[in-house]
Design a protein around this motif. Structure first.
Motif, PDB file in Angstrom:
ATOM      1  N   LEU A 275       0.852  -1.195   0.000  1.00  0.00           N
ATOM      2  CA  LEU A 275       0.000   0.000   0.000  1.00  0.00           C
ATOM      3  C   LEU A 275       0.882   1.236   0.000  1.00  0.00           C
ATOM      4  CD1 LEU A 275      -2.841   1.369   0.274  1.00  0.00           C
ATOM      5  CD2 LEU A 275      -2.346   1.467   2.723  1.00  0.00           C
ATOM      6  N   LYS A 276       0.622   2.122  -0.947  1.00  0.00           N
ATOM      7  CA  LYS A 276       1.230   3.450  -0.959  1.00  0.00           C
ATOM      8  C   LYS A 276       0.081   4.417  -0.749  1.00  0.00           C
ATOM      9  CE  LYS A 276       5.078   2.252  -3.876  1.00  0.00           C
ATOM     10  NZ  LYS A 276       6.238   2.964  -4.363  1.00  0.00           N
ATOM     11  N   HIS A 277       0.176   5.193   0.338  1.00  0.00           N
ATOM     12  CA  HIS A 277      -0.951   6.031   0.737  1.00  0.00           C
ATOM     13  C   HIS A 277      -0.534   7.494   0.808  1.00  0.00           C
ATOM     14  CE1 HIS A 277      -4.790   6.069   3.396  1.00  0.00           C
ATOM     15  NE2 HIS A 277      -4.740   7.102   2.599  1.00  0.00           N
ATOM     16  N   LEU A 278      -1.187   8.320   0.011  1.00  0.00           N
ATOM     17  CA  LEU A 278      -1.040   9.774   0.094  1.00  0.00           C
ATOM     18  C   LEU A 278      -2.135  10.262   1.033  1.00  0.00           C
ATOM     19  CD1 LEU A 278      -0.477  10.767  -3.633  1.00  0.00           C
ATOM     20  CD2 LEU A 278       1.063  11.275  -1.736  1.00  0.00           C
ATOM     21  N   LEU A 279      -1.729  10.919   2.093  1.00  0.00           N
ATOM     22  CA  LEU A 279      -2.646  11.274   3.162  1.00  0.00           C
ATOM     23  C   LEU A 279      -2.505  12.750   3.497  1.00  0.00           C
ATOM     24  CD1 LEU A 279      -4.549   9.852   5.241  1.00  0.00           C
ATOM     25  CD2 LEU A 279      -2.548   9.546   6.668  1.00  0.00           C
ATOM     26  N   ASN A 280      -3.590  13.386   3.859  1.00  0.00           N
ATOM     27  CA  ASN A 280      -3.536  14.771   4.296  1.00  0.00           C
ATOM     28  C   ASN A 280      -2.700  14.857   5.574  1.00  0.00           C
ATOM     29  OD1 ASN A 280      -4.615  17.121   5.997  1.00  0.00           O
ATOM     30  ND2 ASN A 280      -5.456  17.555   3.970  1.00  0.00           N
ATOM     31  N   GLU A 281      -1.802  15.837   5.639  1.00  0.00           N
ATOM     32  CA  GLU A 281      -0.909  15.945   6.799  1.00  0.00           C
ATOM     33  C   GLU A 281      -1.658  16.203   8.110  1.00  0.00           C
ATOM     34  OE1 GLU A 281       0.570  20.591   6.358  1.00  0.00           O
ATOM     35  OE2 GLU A 281       1.846  18.994   5.612  1.00  0.00           O
TER      36      GLU A 281
ATOM     37  N   ARG B  23       3.002   9.030   2.447  1.00  0.00           N
ATOM     38  CA  ARG B  23       3.507  10.367   2.176  1.00  0.00           C
ATOM     39  C   ARG B  23       2.350  11.317   2.426  1.00  0.00           C
ATOM     40  NH1 ARG B  23       7.886  10.160  -2.684  1.00  0.00           N
ATOM     41  NH2 ARG B  23       9.171   8.548  -1.739  1.00  0.00           N
ATOM     42  N   PHE B  24       2.702  12.579   2.689  1.00  0.00           N
ATOM     43  CA  PHE B  24       1.689  13.518   3.149  1.00  0.00           C
ATOM     44  C   PHE B  24       1.471  14.673   2.187  1.00  0.00           C
ATOM     45  CE2 PHE B  24       3.317  11.243   6.758  1.00  0.00           C
ATOM     46  CZ  PHE B  24       2.152  10.862   7.399  1.00  0.00           C
ATOM     47  N   LEU B  25       0.203  14.928   1.929  1.00  0.00           N
ATOM     48  CA  LEU B  25      -0.211  16.069   1.123  1.00  0.00           C
ATOM     49  C   LEU B  25      -0.403  17.271   2.028  1.00  0.00           C
ATOM     50  CD1 LEU B  25      -2.895  14.206  -1.011  1.00  0.00           C
ATOM     51  CD2 LEU B  25      -0.612  14.901  -1.760  1.00  0.00           C
TER      52      LEU B  25
ATOM     53  N   THR C 277       6.031  14.757  -5.072  1.00  0.00           N
ATOM     54  CA  THR C 277       6.087  16.058  -4.409  1.00  0.00           C
ATOM     55  C   THR C 277       5.638  16.010  -2.948  1.00  0.00           C
ATOM     56  OG1 THR C 277       3.846  16.674  -5.104  1.00  0.00           O
ATOM     57  CG2 THR C 277       5.654  17.245  -6.593  1.00  0.00           C
ATOM     58  N   ALA C 278       5.036  14.905  -2.528  1.00  0.00           N
ATOM     59  CA  ALA C 278       4.510  14.784  -1.156  1.00  0.00           C
ATOM     60  C   ALA C 278       5.644  14.618  -0.145  1.00  0.00           C
ATOM     61  CB  ALA C 278       3.539  13.614  -1.074  1.00  0.00           C
ATOM     62  N   LYS C 279       5.374  15.015   1.093  1.00  0.00           N
ATOM     63  CA  LYS C 279       6.356  14.909   2.175  1.00  0.00           C
ATOM     64  C   LYS C 279       6.433  13.481   2.689  1.00  0.00           C
ATOM     65  CE  LYS C 279       5.225  19.502   3.925  1.00  0.00           C
ATOM     66  NZ  LYS C 279       4.671  20.210   5.086  1.00  0.00           N
ATOM     67  N   LYS C 280       7.671  13.058   2.990  1.00  0.00           N
ATOM     68  CA  LYS C 280       7.861  11.724   3.590  1.00  0.00           C
ATOM     69  C   LYS C 280       7.594  11.788   5.077  1.00  0.00           C
ATOM     70  CE  LYS C 280      11.167  10.022   0.260  1.00  0.00           C
ATOM     71  NZ  LYS C 280      12.429   9.402   0.017  1.00  0.00           N
TER      72      LYS C 280
END
Length: 137
Positions: free
Chosen positions: A57-63, A81-83, A134-137
């Protein structure tokens, strides 16, 4: 395309992801902000099953949604990673195999739209990975 309505519909759509994918397959997930606690408990339990099955699972999530990260960060085969916090929405987009599921996670009338199309899934993958870079680790 298929539409799933209500809480049971969301569960059915989520189960399709876990049933469709096998060890080593990748599930991309993006979006999502806070959701009702009962939903978070259910989806976290299903993420444990996903992890044990060996699905990545690779999950882009709101910070702003650190509680979800905290409850799932130790699961195997899981990357976050965080949006930016301004990128907040009541939806979650799930990309897997040749399918895309868009979950509209509003408490009153939740529903999900499943699109089965290689071309659509591939285009959403491109969008996901552009954001991932571009998302934060």
């Amino acid at each position: 395309a298929k539409i799933f309505t209500g809480w049971e519909g969301l569960k059915t759509a989520n189960e399709d992801i876990i049933k469709t994918l096998k060890r080593g397959d990748v599930w991309l997930s993006m979006g999502l902000t806070h959701q009702p606690q009962s939903w978070e408990i259910y989806f976290t339990k299903r993420q444990l099953v996903r992890s044990q099955k060996g699905i990545i699972l690779k999950h882009l999530l709101n910070e702003n949604y650190k509680s979800l990260y905290q409850s799932r960060k130790r699961l195997l085969h899981t990357e976050f990673r965080f949006l930016h916090k301004d990128f907040e929405m009541p939806t979650s987009t799930e990309i897997y195999a040749d399918k895309v599921v868009i979950m509209i996670l509003v408490e009153q009338s939740p529903f999900a739209i499943m699109i089965e199309s290689k071309e659509v899934a591939d285009s959403f993958r491109k969008y996901f990975y552009a954001l991932w870079k571009t998302a934060k680790k």
